[in-house]
Design an enzyme around this catalytic site. Structure first.
Site, short mmCIF file in Angstrom:
data_model
loop_
_atom_site.label_atom_id
_atom_site.label_comp_id
_atom_site.label_asym_id
_atom_site.label_seq_id
_atom_site.Cartn_x
_atom_site.Cartn_y
_atom_site.Cartn_z
N CYS A 189 31.33 -0.13 -19.23
CA CYS A 189 30.46 -1.24 -18.85
C CYS A 189 29.66 -1.73 -20.05
O CYS A 189 28.80 -2.60 -19.92
CB CYS A 189 29.54 -0.84 -17.71
SG CYS A 189 28.42 0.53 -18.13
N GLN A 223 30.36 0.95 -7.74
CA GLN A 223 30.37 -0.41 -8.29
C GLN A 223 29.86 -1.41 -7.25
O GLN A 223 30.13 -1.29 -6.05
CB GLN A 223 31.79 -0.80 -8.72
CG GLN A 223 32.36 0.04 -9.84
CD GLN A 223 31.76 -0.29 -11.19
OE1 GLN A 223 30.83 -1.08 -11.30
NE2 GLN A 223 32.28 0.32 -12.24
#
Length: 377
Positions: free
Chosen positions: A334, A212
């Site tokens: 996501c 991330q």
């Protein structure tokens, strides 16, 4: 957040920059609620806000310009280059690193790749930082191995100027397409990975590992997942699409039987290193396709955690989970649109709670964590 590039019209990657941050969060939460019918969601938790600037731990820079005066940033469709070394999404201490690397490009004779002419060698620079240790990883994405020897000869000077660069490599990407990296990686350092740490959990990052880009939000996301799972008092789980193991390692303790599955063998090596450091002996990580692994099993753990790419987990895995009915599914996404589609296919489950994490401020994108509980009736 103020951005000179946005104001000048040079970069509009942050499409929502002019929208007040509180409104950004409200709009994202509203989007999520529209995707998940409120009737099936028992608890809507408030969104978790991000830093508004300097939150990124990774820079992906297109290299353009000349070898004497390289530009690091992006290319517009018309071929116009924009240098983004002063992008406010990056921490201020990235800027002097970019300055040194630009000088190194000239010193090493790494000619920037010219897309229109299909000439040159250096396509991208990828810089990643551990917020825990301050170590950095630098990857040169090259068209071929032509410049490897002269790049390697120039590295001692770069090490001297930037000792925080503990992992340096070249990635070979020969295809004339907007593909960020190729399969071949050439390491120039003895160290193959650096350590990040979230909530006391060590996570190892190697050149090909996905990680991330907003460490504060990633830390919050992993901690929340761990807290939700511990409340369930489960003893067995799968972590599918596990990457470097961030979710599973936050959820498991010494008594948890955990299997983590990820297609990338490099990411699995990182996850195994973390488990070894933590002394977790009931954990195994395997480099396999997550869907193929799951559907081949005739037994299922109490909880299945999934963190798929944007396409979601898909029909085959949804059908398998609907048939095998684990007590819980923890879904991190996501792309809330594909998550909502997958949840709709999991008709035996109700949404116990869901929470939005603003992983990508100033854009319409976000991360969401959702706990699904089996309807036993």
């Amino acid at each position: 957040m103020q951005c000179a590039h946005y104001s000048a019209g040079h970069c509009h990657s942050c499409q929502w920059l002019e929208k007040p941050y509180s409104q950004q969060l409200e709009d994202k939460q509203q989007n999520l609620k529209q995707l998940l019918p409120q009737a099936i969601v028992k608890q809507w938790l408030p969104p978790i806000a991000s830093q508004q600037d300097a939150f990124r731990n990774k820079a992906k820079m297109v290299v353009s310009g000349s070898v004497e005066r390289p530009l690091l940033g992006m290319l517009h469709r018309d071929g116009t280059a924009v240098d983004l070394c002063h992008c406010p999404l990056y921490p201020a201490h990235f800027q002097p690193v970019f300055d040194v690397v630009k000088s190194f490009i000239a010193c090493a004779g790494l000619t920037p790749y010219n897309v229109a002419r299909k000439r040159g060698e250096l396509k991208y620079l990828l810089l990643t930082e551990s917020r825990h240790s301050g170590e950095m990883m630098l990857r040169f994405v090259l068209r071929s191995e032509t410049k490897i020897a002269q790049l390697e000869r120039a590295l001692p000077r770069l090490h001297e100027q930037l000792p925080q660069l503990t992992v340096i490599s070249a990635n070979i990407q020969p295809i004339h397409m907007a593909i960020l990296e190729g399969e071949k990686e050439i390491l120039f350092t003895e160290q193959k990975a650096f350590k990040e740490q979230f909530n006391g959990i060590p996570l190892y990052i190697r050149p090909h590992s996905f990680f991330q880009t907003n460490p504060k939000m990633a830390s919050e996301l992993y901690a929340t997942a761990g807290r939700w799972v511990r409340e369930l008092k489960i003893s067995s789980m799968w972590d599918l699409f596990c990457g470097v193991g961030g979710f599973g390692l936050h959820c498991a303790d010494k008594n948890t039987c955990l299997t983590g599955i990820e297609i990338s063998s490099e990411a699995i090596d990182c996850a195994r290193d973390s488990a070894k450091t933590l002394g977790l002996e009931n954990i195994e990580f395997q480099a396999l396709d997550s869907t193929h692994f799951a559907v081949a099993k005739d037994q299922i753990p109490q909880l299945v955690l999934v963190n798929p790419p944007r396409r979601g987990i898909g029909k085959v895995l949804c059908d398998y989970l609907s048939k095998m009915v684990p007590d819980y599914i923890l879904y991190s996404s996501c792309n809330a649109q594909t998550m909502a589609k997958d949840i709709a296919a999991l008709a035996n489950y109700r949404v116990e709670k869901t929470q939005l994490f603003d992983m990508f401020p100033h854009t319409e994108h976000y991360e969401v964590l959702t706990l699904l509980v089996l309807n036993h009736n």
